[in-house]
Enzyme design. Sequence first.
Site, PDB file in Angstrom:
ATOM      1  N   HIS A 365     -18.764   6.879 -31.741  1.00 50.32           N
ATOM      2  CA  HIS A 365     -18.315   8.091 -32.518  1.00 50.32           C
ATOM      3  C   HIS A 365     -19.110   7.918 -33.757  1.00 50.32           C
ATOM      4  CE1 HIS A 365     -14.785   9.919 -30.858  1.00 50.32           C
ATOM      5  NE2 HIS A 365     -14.873   8.753 -29.892  1.00 50.32           N
ATOM      6  N   PRO A 366     -19.365   9.335 -34.401  1.00 49.35           N
ATOM      7  CA  PRO A 366     -20.067   9.408 -35.621  1.00 49.35           C
ATOM      8  C   PRO A 366     -18.954   9.109 -36.848  1.00 49.35           C
ATOM      9  CG  PRO A 366     -19.666  11.296 -34.860  1.00 49.35           C
ATOM     10  CD  PRO A 366     -19.225  10.453 -33.908  1.00 49.35           C
ATOM     11  N   SER A 382     -18.025  17.240 -31.848  1.00 48.01           N
ATOM     12  CA  SER A 382     -17.682  16.671 -32.916  1.00 48.01           C
ATOM     13  C   SER A 382     -18.106  17.406 -34.185  1.00 48.01           C
ATOM     14  CB  SER A 382     -18.639  15.403 -33.207  1.00 48.01           C
ATOM     15  OG  SER A 382     -18.401  14.338 -32.480  1.00 48.01           O
ATOM     16  N   GLU A 385     -14.960  19.924 -34.421  1.00 45.65           N
ATOM     17  CA  GLU A 385     -14.023  19.259 -34.840  1.00 45.65           C
ATOM     18  C   GLU A 385     -14.036  19.036 -36.389  1.00 45.65           C
ATOM     19  OE1 GLU A 385     -13.558  17.202 -30.507  1.00 45.65           O
ATOM     20  OE2 GLU A 385     -14.422  15.933 -32.274  1.00 45.65           O
ATOM     21  N   GLN A 386     -15.111  18.478 -36.893  1.00 43.05           N
ATOM     22  CA  GLN A 386     -15.178  18.345 -38.124  1.00 43.05           C
ATOM     23  C   GLN A 386     -15.271  19.539 -39.064  1.00 43.05           C
ATOM     24  OE1 GLN A 386     -17.762  15.150 -39.801  1.00 43.05           O
ATOM     25  NE2 GLN A 386     -17.940  14.110 -37.912  1.00 43.05           N
ATOM     26  N   ILE A 418     -12.249   6.679 -37.127  1.00 44.94           N
ATOM     27  CA  ILE A 418     -11.964   7.598 -36.157  1.00 44.94           C
ATOM     28  C   ILE A 418     -10.786   8.260 -36.283  1.00 44.94           C
ATOM     29  CG2 ILE A 418     -11.870   8.067 -33.601  1.00 44.94           C
ATOM     30  CD1 ILE A 418     -13.561   5.760 -33.102  1.00 44.94           C
ATOM     31  N   VAL A 421      -9.316  14.952 -36.001  1.00 42.74           N
ATOM     32  CA  VAL A 421      -9.226  15.712 -36.977  1.00 42.74           C
ATOM     33  C   VAL A 421      -8.195  16.915 -37.080  1.00 42.74           C
ATOM     34  CG1 VAL A 421     -11.347  14.844 -38.074  1.00 42.74           C
ATOM     35  CG2 VAL A 421     -11.577  16.773 -36.488  1.00 42.74           C
TER      36      VAL A 421
END
Length: 466
Positions: A365-366, A382, A385-386, A418, A421
Amino acid sequence: MQRYPRDMIGYGANPPAANWPNGARIAVQIVLNYEEGGENNVLHGDAASEAFLSEIVGAAPWPGQRHWNMESIYEYGSRAGFWRLHRLMADLPITVYGVATALARSPEQVAAMKDAGWEIASHGLKWIEYKDAPEDVERADMAEAIRLHTEVVGEPPRGWYTGRCSDNTVRLAAETGQFAYVADTYADDVPYWSEFGKTDQLIVPYTLDANDMRFATPQGFNSGTQFFEYLKASFDALYREGGRMLSIGLHCRLIGRPGRVEALRQFIEYAQSHDDVWFATREQIADHWATEHPHQRFVRPSQMGRDQFVQAYGGVFEHSPWIAERAFDLELGPAHDTAVGLQNAFARMFRTASEDERLGVLTAHPDLAGKLAAAKRLTAESTGEQASAGLDALTDSERTEFEAGNTAYTDKFGFPFIIAVRDHDKASIKEAMQSRLNNDRATEFQEACHQVERIALHRLKDMLPR
């Protein structure tokens, strides 16, 4: 590859709005089974006499013999019970489950059904057991039932109910392309669709509980009062819920007896005392449902091949396609064709993986609002989501704060912070980051794994219709 064919989820917690006509809260659907003259009988070419659903509870077949008492009980249904029920319900929209050979032996009753405007659905060729019937025999009997029904009634049936069916019955009925609905299930309180090859078949489920057959079974109804109270309680519960269908099953030789029919009359009057009740035939309910809720096909995860499955869902857990690969080998079925169901299958594989494997998922995961995000090198999932929490539009000071938090978290635990979000906004994400920095590694490892599962659920909800 293991696949479980039964649908154990159906509509789940949120059945669709029925939108019954005129804002009705409930649809009441009364079925009158007409079987008299179609039951097992050596006169009909059967091996033994009838033994099912009569006043003789526990009756056994008489091989090669006529059973005079049994025959006369069925004859009561056609000679007296039918006409008593016709007088009571001639003004109601009733569905008849008509056994084709029984209808052929009862022309006056058929004429009365038609004069009342009742729907006459098919109840098969004969009122016999099909559980051991070869598929080709059942298919041939179904075709002959449709042919004879059309000849006797003047039009083909739009509904089908075998009753004593096999595991082939619903599929065979669907494959005819003949029926607006099939009723050989008891699986729901509203209609639903089933797929058989290229055929989408509407199912309008029937009932064995709100059914006078329980007058003829052990531990069933032993008085009309019990029957009325059960129908009333069923009506009240479904009326309170709203948007449901109450199916009621009747038989001429059972409820048609004078000691029972008054319970039916009492229930009809009770239901009619409510303004927002739709009395309807099954055909009317089927046509309404098909209009309000036409079937929508989608590619079902449980029906995919391995390569297609992994390609579609291999990225649900960040850069960890092995989870989808392992999940594919589980006993998947219709319950896994929903986001919650498929996420459960994936989570099982994640939870039972080694700690090193799970750590690999976490480290894949970033960072939140980190360098990969700034360089636009996140996966599409991602990125979205962010952005949903506003992490793609941070001020310089906010970005610095997130970067510092990410560094402190990773240094302490050995994997990035993590969080799902979509369950949060920017402020609650920052609060969670600060709070979770106080956890020990074991606690935080479990929390991070939980958040990974939450992220997977949100992603699957984007990918599946439910």
